[in-house]
Design a protein around this motif. Structure first.
Motif, PDB file in Angstrom:
ATOM      1  N   UNK A 215       0.807  -1.206   0.000  1.00 30.41           N
ATOM      2  CA  UNK A 215       0.000   0.000   0.000  1.00 30.41           C
ATOM      3  C   UNK A 215       0.846   1.264   0.000  1.00 30.41           C
ATOM      4  N   UNK A 216       0.183   2.400  -0.070  1.00 28.51           N
ATOM      5  CA  UNK A 216       0.810   3.710   0.024  1.00 28.51           C
ATOM      6  C   UNK A 216      -0.130   4.579   0.854  1.00 28.51           C
ATOM      7  N   UNK A 217       0.422   5.561   1.558  1.00 31.84           N
ATOM      8  CA  UNK A 217      -0.367   6.385   2.472  1.00 31.84           C
ATOM      9  C   UNK A 217      -0.185   7.872   2.166  1.00 31.84           C
ATOM     10  N   UNK A 218      -0.975   8.701   2.839  1.00 32.99           N
ATOM     11  CA  UNK A 218      -0.921  10.145   2.644  1.00 32.99           C
ATOM     12  C   UNK A 218       0.515  10.652   2.745  1.00 32.99           C
ATOM     13  N   UNK A 219       0.872  11.540   1.852  1.00 32.17           N
ATOM     14  CA  UNK A 219       2.173  12.205   1.753  1.00 32.17           C
ATOM     15  C   UNK A 219       3.257  11.349   1.104  1.00 32.17           C
ATOM     16  N   UNK A 220       2.949  10.101   0.756  1.00 36.11           N
ATOM     17  CA  UNK A 220       3.914   9.303  -0.010  1.00 36.11           C
ATOM     18  C   UNK A 220       4.023   9.892  -1.419  1.00 36.11           C
ATOM     19  N   UNK A 221       5.188   9.761  -2.003  1.00 37.05           N
ATOM     20  CA  UNK A 221       5.363  10.080  -3.419  1.00 37.05           C
ATOM     21  C   UNK A 221       5.189   8.771  -4.175  1.00 37.05           C
ATOM     22  N   UNK A 222       4.229   8.765  -5.094  1.00 39.55           N
ATOM     23  CA  UNK A 222       3.956   7.581  -5.906  1.00 39.55           C
ATOM     24  C   UNK A 222       4.421   7.885  -7.322  1.00 39.55           C
ATOM     25  N   UNK A 223       5.209   6.975  -7.886  1.00 42.02           N
ATOM     26  CA  UNK A 223       5.762   7.146  -9.228  1.00 42.02           C
ATOM     27  C   UNK A 223       5.265   6.005 -10.108  1.00 42.02           C
ATOM     28  N   UNK A 224       4.699   6.353 -11.257  1.00 42.95           N
ATOM     29  CA  UNK A 224       4.261   5.368 -12.239  1.00 42.95           C
ATOM     30  C   UNK A 224       5.174   5.448 -13.450  1.00 42.95           C
ATOM     31  N   UNK A 225       5.621   4.292 -13.918  1.00 40.79           N
ATOM     32  CA  UNK A 225       6.497   4.214 -15.087  1.00 40.79           C
ATOM     33  C   UNK A 225       5.850   3.256 -16.080  1.00 40.79           C
ATOM     34  N   UNK A 226       5.605   3.746 -17.292  1.00 40.35           N
ATOM     35  CA  UNK A 226       4.973   2.929 -18.318  1.00 40.35           C
ATOM     36  C   UNK A 226       5.827   2.804 -19.554  1.00 40.35           C
ATOM     37  N   UNK A 227       5.843   1.615 -20.132  1.00 36.74           N
ATOM     38  CA  UNK A 227       6.550   1.400 -21.399  1.00 36.74           C
ATOM     39  C   UNK A 227       5.913   0.236 -22.147  1.00 36.74           C
ATOM     40  N   UNK A 228       6.110   0.226 -23.453  1.00 33.91           N
ATOM     41  CA  UNK A 228       5.592  -0.852 -24.295  1.00 33.91           C
ATOM     42  C   UNK A 228       6.399  -2.127 -24.092  1.00 33.91           C
ATOM     43  N   UNK A 229       5.682  -3.246 -24.117  1.00 30.63           N
ATOM     44  CA  UNK A 229       6.350  -4.540 -24.040  1.00 30.63           C
ATOM     45  C   UNK A 229       6.115  -5.361 -25.306  1.00 30.63           C
ATOM     46  N   UNK A 230       4.982  -5.069 -25.981  1.00 29.51           N
ATOM     47  CA  UNK A 230       4.604  -5.870 -27.144  1.00 29.51           C
ATOM     48  C   UNK A 230       3.614  -5.067 -27.978  1.00 29.51           C
TER      49      UNK A 230
END
Length: 160
Positions: free
Chosen positions: A70-85
């Motif tokens: 999980x993640x909670x208030x004030x956490x920095x959440x980073x999403x990384x997306x890339x193609x696989x196919x």
């Protein structure tokens, strides 16, 4: 390699986005609301697909959505997306989600695979450029993407 003159590298469509978790992102148990994360994942996948196809994509499937932590208030959440196919009209996008600590270290909290379909101006599926796969990691991801694509086709035949 490919003969497709419009082929693009994985790096050309990669996306990274960070958010600070605010109370509006939190569920009743004090953690990141799964629906919020799903919306962010879909947004990142859409940007990756749009950059690759140079067209508007639609979400066809989200599979292998695994919540690891999980993640909670004030956490920095980073999403990384890339193609696989990529297929003829579809693209598989891997989106990894991390919590980033104050020192910049990242701990994975989620991984999802999103299938996007490129649409033309009349909202019909359109052919997408080939993907240039470089290095052992990208090759391994491509092979895994081929297997996931075959599994999705089998599930469709089975009525899932």
């Amino acid at each position: 390699m490919t003969n497709d003159k419009n082929a693009r590298r994985v790096s050309e469509s990669k996306v990274e986005q960070a958010y600070i978790l605010m109370p509006k992102h939190i569920n009743e148990s004090g953690h990141l609301f799964g629906g919020q994360l799903l919306a962010w994942i879909d947004e990142i996948a859409s940007i990756v697909a749009r950059r690759h196809a140079h067209a508007n994509p639609v979400t066809a499937a989200i599979d292998n959505l695994i919540f690891k932590k999980g993640a909670v208030t004030n956490d920095i959440v980073v999403l990384v997306g890339h193609l696989t196919y990529v297929g003829r009209t579809s693209m598989e996008v891997r989106v990894d989600t991390y919590v980033e600590s104050m020192d910049g270290m990242r701990a994975m909290i989620n991984r999802a695979y999103v299938v996007m379909v490129a649409m033309d101006e009349k909202y019909r599926p359109m052919k997408v450029p080939s993907l240039i796969v470089e290095g052992e990691t990208e090759k391994a991801e491509w092979e895994a993407g081929v297997k996931r694509s075959e599994l999705r086709k089998m599930r469709k035949i089975e009525g899932f």
